[in-house]
Design a protein around this motif. Sequence first.
Motif, PDB file in Angstrom:
ATOM      1  N   LEU A 250       0.829  -1.205   0.000  1.00  0.00           N
ATOM      2  CA  LEU A 250       0.000   0.000   0.000  1.00  0.00           C
ATOM      3  C   LEU A 250       0.864   1.257   0.000  1.00  0.00           C
ATOM      4  CD1 LEU A 250      -2.846  -0.985   2.498  1.00  0.00           C
ATOM      5  CD2 LEU A 250      -3.132  -0.444   0.070  1.00  0.00           C
ATOM      6  N   PHE A 251       1.915   1.256   0.814  1.00  0.00           N
ATOM      7  CA  PHE A 251       2.807   2.415   0.876  1.00  0.00           C
ATOM      8  C   PHE A 251       3.512   2.632  -0.457  1.00  0.00           C
ATOM      9  CE2 PHE A 251       7.147   4.005   1.397  1.00  0.00           C
ATOM     10  CZ  PHE A 251       6.890   5.250   1.943  1.00  0.00           C
ATOM     11  N   ILE A 252       4.069   1.568  -1.043  1.00  0.00           N
ATOM     12  CA  ILE A 252       4.847   1.708  -2.277  1.00  0.00           C
ATOM     13  C   ILE A 252       3.968   2.112  -3.453  1.00  0.00           C
ATOM     14  CG2 ILE A 252       6.218   0.436  -3.981  1.00  0.00           C
ATOM     15  CD1 ILE A 252       7.425  -1.152  -1.676  1.00  0.00           C
ATOM     16  N   THR A 253       2.775   1.522  -3.569  1.00  0.00           N
ATOM     17  CA  THR A 253       1.900   1.879  -4.693  1.00  0.00           C
ATOM     18  C   THR A 253       1.462   3.342  -4.590  1.00  0.00           C
ATOM     19  OG1 THR A 253       0.029   0.922  -3.462  1.00  0.00           O
ATOM     20  CG2 THR A 253       1.038  -0.439  -5.167  1.00  0.00           C
ATOM     21  N   ARG A 254       1.137   3.780  -3.387  1.00  0.00           N
ATOM     22  CA  ARG A 254       0.710   5.179  -3.220  1.00  0.00           C
ATOM     23  C   ARG A 254       1.867   6.133  -3.477  1.00  0.00           C
ATOM     24  NH1 ARG A 254      -2.542   7.634   2.062  1.00  0.00           N
ATOM     25  NH2 ARG A 254      -3.108   9.618   1.082  1.00  0.00           N
ATOM     26  N   TRP A 255       3.040   5.816  -2.945  1.00  0.00           N
ATOM     27  CA  TRP A 255       4.214   6.660  -3.129  1.00  0.00           C
ATOM     28  C   TRP A 255       4.600   6.745  -4.600  1.00  0.00           C
ATOM     29  CZ3 TRP A 255       9.198   5.664  -4.950  1.00  0.00           C
ATOM     30  CH2 TRP A 255      10.152   6.665  -4.694  1.00  0.00           C
ATOM     31  N   THR A 256       4.587   5.605  -5.299  1.00  0.00           N
ATOM     32  CA  THR A 256       4.967   5.575  -6.711  1.00  0.00           C
ATOM     33  C   THR A 256       3.980   6.366  -7.558  1.00  0.00           C
ATOM     34  OG1 THR A 256       5.926   3.369  -6.394  1.00  0.00           O
ATOM     35  CG2 THR A 256       5.505   4.079  -8.659  1.00  0.00           C
ATOM     36  N   ALA A 257       2.685   6.215  -7.284  1.00  0.00           N
ATOM     37  CA  ALA A 257       1.679   6.959  -8.040  1.00  0.00           C
ATOM     38  C   ALA A 257       1.873   8.467  -7.889  1.00  0.00           C
ATOM     39  CB  ALA A 257       0.279   6.546  -7.583  1.00  0.00           C
ATOM     40  N   LYS A 258       2.231   8.900  -6.689  1.00  0.00           N
ATOM     41  CA  LYS A 258       2.472  10.323  -6.467  1.00  0.00           C
ATOM     42  C   LYS A 258       3.758  10.773  -7.174  1.00  0.00           C
ATOM     43  CE  LYS A 258       0.054  10.746  -2.028  1.00  0.00           C
ATOM     44  NZ  LYS A 258      -0.960  11.701  -2.523  1.00  0.00           N
ATOM     45  N   ARG A 259       4.792   9.918  -7.137  1.00  0.00           N
ATOM     46  CA  ARG A 259       6.072  10.283  -7.740  1.00  0.00           C
ATOM     47  C   ARG A 259       5.969  10.452  -9.249  1.00  0.00           C
ATOM     48  NH1 ARG A 259      10.535  12.289  -5.592  1.00  0.00           N
ATOM     49  NH2 ARG A 259      11.860  11.043  -6.972  1.00  0.00           N
ATOM     50  N   VAL A 260       5.130   9.664  -9.915  1.00  0.00           N
ATOM     51  CA  VAL A 260       5.003   9.785 -11.377  1.00  0.00           C
ATOM     52  C   VAL A 260       3.975  10.844 -11.763  1.00  0.00           C
ATOM     53  CG1 VAL A 260       5.711   7.401 -11.739  1.00  0.00           C
ATOM     54  CG2 VAL A 260       3.272   7.943 -11.573  1.00  0.00           C
ATOM     55  N   GLY A 261       3.386  11.505 -10.764  1.00  0.00           N
ATOM     56  CA  GLY A 261       2.502  12.626 -11.038  1.00  0.00           C
ATOM     57  C   GLY A 261       1.087  12.274 -11.434  1.00  0.00           C
ATOM     58  N   LEU A 262       0.598  11.117 -11.004  1.00  0.00           N
ATOM     59  CA  LEU A 262      -0.780  10.759 -11.321  1.00  0.00           C
ATOM     60  C   LEU A 262      -1.757  11.624 -10.526  1.00  0.00           C
ATOM     61  CD1 LEU A 262      -0.810   6.833 -11.378  1.00  0.00           C
ATOM     62  CD2 LEU A 262      -0.659   8.412 -13.307  1.00  0.00           C
ATOM     63  N   PRO A 263      -2.877  12.018 -11.121  1.00  0.00           N
ATOM     64  CA  PRO A 263      -3.920  12.700 -10.346  1.00  0.00           C
ATOM     65  C   PRO A 263      -4.490  11.762  -9.297  1.00  0.00           C
ATOM     66  CG  PRO A 263      -4.701  12.159 -12.552  1.00  0.00           C
ATOM     67  CD  PRO A 263      -3.233  11.864 -12.537  1.00  0.00           C
ATOM     68  N   ILE A 264      -5.147  12.334  -8.302  1.00  0.00           N
ATOM     69  CA  ILE A 264      -5.616  11.554  -7.167  1.00  0.00           C
ATOM     70  C   ILE A 264      -6.544  10.423  -7.595  1.00  0.00           C
ATOM     71  CG2 ILE A 264      -7.525  13.156  -6.731  1.00  0.00           C
ATOM     72  CD1 ILE A 264      -5.517  11.229  -4.067  1.00  0.00           C
ATOM     73  N   GLU A 265      -7.380  10.655  -8.611  1.00  0.00           N
ATOM     74  CA  GLU A 265      -8.308   9.614  -9.066  1.00  0.00           C
ATOM     75  C   GLU A 265      -7.564   8.401  -9.637  1.00  0.00           C
ATOM     76  OE1 GLU A 265     -10.277  13.498  -8.934  1.00  0.00           O
ATOM     77  OE2 GLU A 265      -8.471  12.776  -9.980  1.00  0.00           O
ATOM     78  N   ASP A 266      -6.467   8.658 -10.354  1.00  0.00           N
ATOM     79  CA  ASP A 266      -5.669   7.565 -10.908  1.00  0.00           C
ATOM     80  C   ASP A 266      -4.841   6.884  -9.821  1.00  0.00           C
ATOM     81  OD1 ASP A 266      -6.769   8.404 -13.256  1.00  0.00           O
ATOM     82  OD2 ASP A 266      -4.885   9.046 -14.185  1.00  0.00           O
ATOM     83  N   GLU A 267      -4.347   7.673  -8.875  1.00  0.00           N
ATOM     84  CA  GLU A 267      -3.619   7.112  -7.731  1.00  0.00           C
ATOM     85  C   GLU A 267      -4.490   6.095  -6.991  1.00  0.00           C
ATOM     86  OE1 GLU A 267      -2.856   8.579  -3.244  1.00  0.00           O
ATOM     87  OE2 GLU A 267      -2.111   9.967  -4.778  1.00  0.00           O
TER      88      GLU A 267
END
Length: 326
Positions: A250-267
């Motif tokens: 959960l931590f890694i998927t959320r962190w990675t989604a934020k790092r690549v700049g995904l909008p919150i809905e895609d995160e």
Amino acid sequence: MPRPFRINILKLDPFLLALIATVGLASLLPCRGQFAAGMEWITDAGIVLLFFLHGARLSREAIIAGLGAWRIHILTLAATFVLFPAIGLALRALSHGWLNPAIADGLLFLCLLPSTVQSSIAFTSIARGNVPAAVCSASASNVLGIFITPVLVGLFLMSGSRGGFAADSLLSIVLQLLLPFVLGHFSRPRTDKFISKHKSILGKVDRTTILLVVYTAFSAAVIEGLWHKYSVGDLAWTFALNGAILALVLFITRWTAKRVGLPIEDEIAVVFCGSKKSLASGVPMASVLFPPVLLGPMVLPLMLFHQMQLMVCAVLAQRYGERPSN
């Protein structure tokens, strides 16, 4: 309302209670002899029907609707088939001398499985995430898992004393998993209306098949002395390590989604589709891939992880859903 939601989350899933009861029944009254042979035949038929229905439920329209969100799909598949297996392999490598090898193998099998479909989509919807992309990602993970999971199991779990990835295992995968799935999907023009009309009944087929597999698996394992090899301490370790795996992913998927700049809905779609493992696919796959004596230890970590991921992701989805609207 927040308070009633928390009370509902703390309730045990009725299906979890059914799983516990099935394990208890197998421990007290394991099936033997001709009855066991009959149960195995019924279970095999149930698995064929289950994967036929999985194929028949896969909507091409839903896939097309989410195909454009390629970054979500890449991250989800990477979490499911790269991150999870890496964690499972690292855990098994570090577990020598202090962890029951059956637990390590069961946890690794859990890490090799595809994601869920229904709960991934449901939690993405509750969290106000990208639902079309979640439908596509979760479905792709589940479909690809029919091909990828057996290969990963053959590479990492079916070696040495287990005799490798035998031709009869491959034939079982084709006949019990792949062929019914393909036939089910191509039956959609004839079966779509029936399936849409009887969703609740067909949902019971999933759960009934899982309970049958669990009963036959634990019966064989109990006869071979499962509970003499798997102590209360082992169960505690299984629960703790399941929690650690889920928290890390959960931590890694959320962190990675934020790092690549995904909008919150895609995160949100990445977090919920990339962090779960499918009990509905995992238990039947284990029945096809492993001999009966190994099934109980293999699916026990998955059964515990199933309930844990539902409870944790339900709370997380509620928190995402409470964010202010743009």
